[in-house]
Design a protein around this motif. Sequence first.
Motif, PDB file in Angstrom:
ATOM      1  N   ALA A   1      -7.286  -1.404  -0.663  1.00 12.22           N
ATOM      2  CA  ALA A   1      -7.405  -2.815  -0.290  1.00 12.22           C
ATOM      3  C   ALA A   1      -8.425  -2.955   0.831  1.00 12.22           C
ATOM      4  N   LEU A   2      -9.374  -3.886   0.670  1.00 12.90           N
ATOM      5  CA  LEU A   2     -10.437  -4.022   1.655  1.00 12.90           C
ATOM      6  C   LEU A   2     -10.921  -5.469   1.706  1.00 12.90           C
ATOM      7  N   PRO A   3     -10.761  -6.161   2.839  1.00 13.65           N
ATOM      8  CA  PRO A   3     -11.287  -7.520   2.952  1.00 13.65           C
ATOM      9  C   PRO A   3     -12.816  -7.510   2.981  1.00 13.65           C
ATOM     10  N   LEU A   4     -13.419  -8.305   2.102  1.00 14.79           N
ATOM     11  CA  LEU A   4     -14.867  -8.363   2.005  1.00 14.79           C
ATOM     12  C   LEU A   4     -15.336  -9.803   2.195  1.00 14.79           C
ATOM     13  N   LYS A   5     -16.613  -9.956   2.475  1.00 16.65           N
ATOM     14  CA  LYS A   5     -17.222 -11.288   2.524  1.00 16.65           C
ATOM     15  C   LYS A   5     -18.413 -11.285   1.582  1.00 16.65           C
ATOM     16  N   VAL A   6     -18.377 -12.178   0.589  1.00 11.57           N
ATOM     17  CA  VAL A   6     -19.436 -12.281  -0.409  1.00 11.57           C
ATOM     18  C   VAL A   6     -19.869 -13.737  -0.508  1.00 11.57           C
ATOM     19  N   ALA A   7     -21.166 -13.986  -0.403  1.00 12.09           N
ATOM     20  CA  ALA A   7     -21.713 -15.348  -0.450  1.00 12.09           C
ATOM     21  C   ALA A   7     -21.037 -16.241   0.585  1.00 12.09           C
ATOM     22  N   GLY A   8     -20.743 -15.665   1.740  1.00 11.35           N
ATOM     23  CA  GLY A   8     -20.178 -16.428   2.844  1.00 11.35           C
ATOM     24  C   GLY A   8     -18.688 -16.655   2.776  1.00 11.35           C
ATOM     25  N   GLN A   9     -18.006 -16.176   1.737  1.00 10.34           N
ATOM     26  CA  GLN A   9     -16.583 -16.402   1.562  1.00 10.34           C
ATOM     27  C   GLN A   9     -15.799 -15.098   1.662  1.00 10.34           C
ATOM     28  N   ALA A  10     -14.697 -15.142   2.387  1.00 14.85           N
ATOM     29  CA  ALA A  10     -13.824 -13.975   2.489  1.00 14.85           C
ATOM     30  C   ALA A  10     -13.046 -13.812   1.185  1.00 14.85           C
ATOM     31  N   ILE A  11     -12.988 -12.595   0.687  1.00 19.36           N
ATOM     32  CA  ILE A  11     -12.276 -12.313  -0.555  1.00 19.36           C
ATOM     33  C   ILE A  11     -11.438 -11.049  -0.383  1.00 19.36           C
ATOM     34  N   ALA A  12     -10.428 -10.914  -1.229  1.00 17.21           N
ATOM     35  CA  ALA A  12      -9.623  -9.692  -1.256  1.00 17.21           C
ATOM     36  C   ALA A  12     -10.301  -8.696  -2.187  1.00 17.21           C
ATOM     37  N   GLY A  13     -10.877  -7.670  -1.609  1.00 16.92           N
ATOM     38  CA  GLY A  13     -11.599  -6.682  -2.394  1.00 16.92           C
ATOM     39  C   GLY A  13     -10.808  -5.399  -2.588  1.00 16.92           C
ATOM     40  N   ARG A  14     -11.343  -4.545  -3.453  1.00 14.10           N
ATOM     41  CA  ARG A  14     -10.794  -3.212  -3.686  1.00 14.10           C
ATOM     42  C   ARG A  14     -11.933  -2.205  -3.635  1.00 14.10           C
ATOM     43  N   ALA A  15     -11.660  -1.060  -3.081  1.00 12.82           N
ATOM     44  CA  ALA A  15     -12.685  -0.030  -2.953  1.00 12.82           C
ATOM     45  C   ALA A  15     -12.218   1.269  -3.585  1.00 12.82           C
ATOM     46  N   SER A  16     -13.169   1.968  -4.188  1.00 16.83           N
ATOM     47  CA  SER A  16     -12.976   3.343  -4.617  1.00 16.83           C
ATOM     48  C   SER A  16     -14.022   4.173  -3.889  1.00 16.83           C
ATOM     49  N   ALA A  17     -13.575   5.123  -3.086  1.00 13.93           N
ATOM     50  CA  ALA A  17     -14.475   5.888  -2.230  1.00 13.93           C
ATOM     51  C   ALA A  17     -14.320   7.374  -2.529  1.00 13.93           C
ATOM     52  N   GLY A  18     -15.448   8.065  -2.641  1.00 12.55           N
ATOM     53  CA  GLY A  18     -15.375   9.489  -2.941  1.00 12.55           C
ATOM     54  C   GLY A  18     -16.651  10.222  -2.607  1.00 12.55           C
ATOM     55  N   VAL A  19     -16.563  11.530  -2.620  1.00  6.36           N
ATOM     56  CA  VAL A  19     -17.717  12.412  -2.440  1.00  6.36           C
ATOM     57  C   VAL A  19     -17.594  13.553  -3.438  1.00  6.36           C
ATOM     58  N   SER A  20     -18.707  14.217  -3.665  1.00  9.67           N
ATOM     59  CA  SER A  20     -18.658  15.429  -4.481  1.00  9.67           C
ATOM     60  C   SER A  20     -18.140  16.578  -3.623  1.00  9.67           C
ATOM     61  N   LEU A  21     -17.486  17.525  -4.251  1.00 10.60           N
ATOM     62  CA  LEU A  21     -17.035  18.733  -3.541  1.00 10.60           C
ATOM     63  C   LEU A  21     -17.889  19.878  -4.056  1.00 10.60           C
ATOM     64  N   ASP A  22     -18.942  20.185  -3.294  1.00 17.99           N
ATOM     65  CA  ASP A  22     -19.944  21.150  -3.744  1.00 17.99           C
ATOM     66  C   ASP A  22     -19.739  22.546  -3.183  1.00 17.99           C
ATOM     67  N   ASP A  23     -18.842  22.690  -2.231  1.00 19.97           N
ATOM     68  CA  ASP A  23     -18.502  24.021  -1.717  1.00 19.97           C
ATOM     69  C   ASP A  23     -17.376  24.574  -2.582  1.00 19.97           C
ATOM     70  N   PRO A  24     -17.653  25.567  -3.402  1.00 17.25           N
ATOM     71  CA  PRO A  24     -16.620  26.070  -4.333  1.00 17.25           C
ATOM     72  C   PRO A  24     -15.439  26.726  -3.631  1.00 17.25           C
ATOM     73  N   THR A  25     -15.602  27.072  -2.363  1.00 17.50           N
ATOM     74  CA  THR A  25     -14.512  27.747  -1.647  1.00 17.50           C
ATOM     75  C   THR A  25     -13.619  26.771  -0.886  1.00 17.50           C
ATOM     76  N   ALA A  26     -14.067  25.520  -0.736  1.00 18.40           N
ATOM     77  CA  ALA A  26     -13.284  24.536   0.018  1.00 18.40           C
ATOM     78  C   ALA A  26     -12.135  24.022  -0.837  1.00 18.40           C
ATOM     79  N   ARG A  27     -10.975  23.901  -0.226  1.00 23.83           N
ATOM     80  CA  ARG A  27      -9.803  23.445  -0.975  1.00 23.83           C
ATOM     81  C   ARG A  27      -9.839  21.933  -1.217  1.00 23.83           C
ATOM     82  N   GLY A  28     -10.339  21.182  -0.253  1.00 23.35           N
ATOM     83  CA  GLY A  28     -10.348  19.733  -0.414  1.00 23.35           C
ATOM     84  C   GLY A  28     -11.305  19.058   0.553  1.00 23.35           C
TER      85      GLY A  28
END
Length: 298
Positions: A29-56
């Motif tokens: 859940a993430l409050p956003l502002k688009v075209a000057g109006q506050a809206i209830a937004g949703r976010a999906s956030a991620g990164v690649s895991l390129d170190d094969p030895t890292a657990r997470g």
Amino acid sequence: MEQHTLTDIAAAPATRLGTLSWVGMEGIALPLKVAGQAIAGRASAGVSLDDPTARGIHMSRLYLALAELEGQELSLSRVAGVLDAFLASHEGLSRQAFLDLEGEALLRRPALISPLSGWKTYPFTLCCRRDAQGLHVILELSVGYSSTCPCSAALARQLIQQAFDEDFVEMPVTREAVHAWLGSEQGVLATPHSQRSQAHLSVRLAIGLDELPLEALVERVEKALGTALQTAVKRIDEQAFALANGQNLMFCEDAARRLHQTLRDLPGIGGFALRVVHAESLHAHDAVARSQWNWQEA
């Protein structure tokens, strides 16, 4: 009370080696502002895991970085800053960062003739990725409109012509008689069928663009289609809408071609894919047309 160092299990080596293309969180859940109006937004956030030895990865670092978007007008430069923060907080672990933001943009739209206006929502998703080649952004947007079938309009006109011939076979054809006939139920013996329709757009935004072109895109799309869905209306607006539909007959193929040309002419777009859906009122299925330019499916 004695303080103890809390164990970070994620920092331990992986028990099974391997890289992962995307690790993160969805449905934030993430409050956003688009075209000057506050809206209830949703976010999906991620990164690649390129170190094969890292657990997470460190998911809390991604979550906290999203605070930079709260209460601020959504722009590509702010998104780029958040993605940079994702990578900076995962140095040595990740080479790519991802952020998808979705919600319903809230735009005030005027009536066709009267001074009334009202609010419409436009579902959108902003799909962003930062890698060694730079920032990549795709804006997905849905726009509703009305479409009237050209075939049913022609068939309706034919029936009205036949009724006219039958009713005036022995009746004098005067201006007054025709005027009265057209205003009767016999004069509208048959009507074309219209359907609420949707245009689904996926647009690759050009490098260097900062302002999110969502409102400008809606304006161009609705102008190209000519029969945008309305909000508050008076009867004069409803009549104007009926006139617009009658003078703007469209198969799904017609709508797709209009939008294709409109998007080709719109600055700041590096490629697109579009899909128009006419939710048939005659059939139990939909009529659909697709088009694309400078686009490669993921």
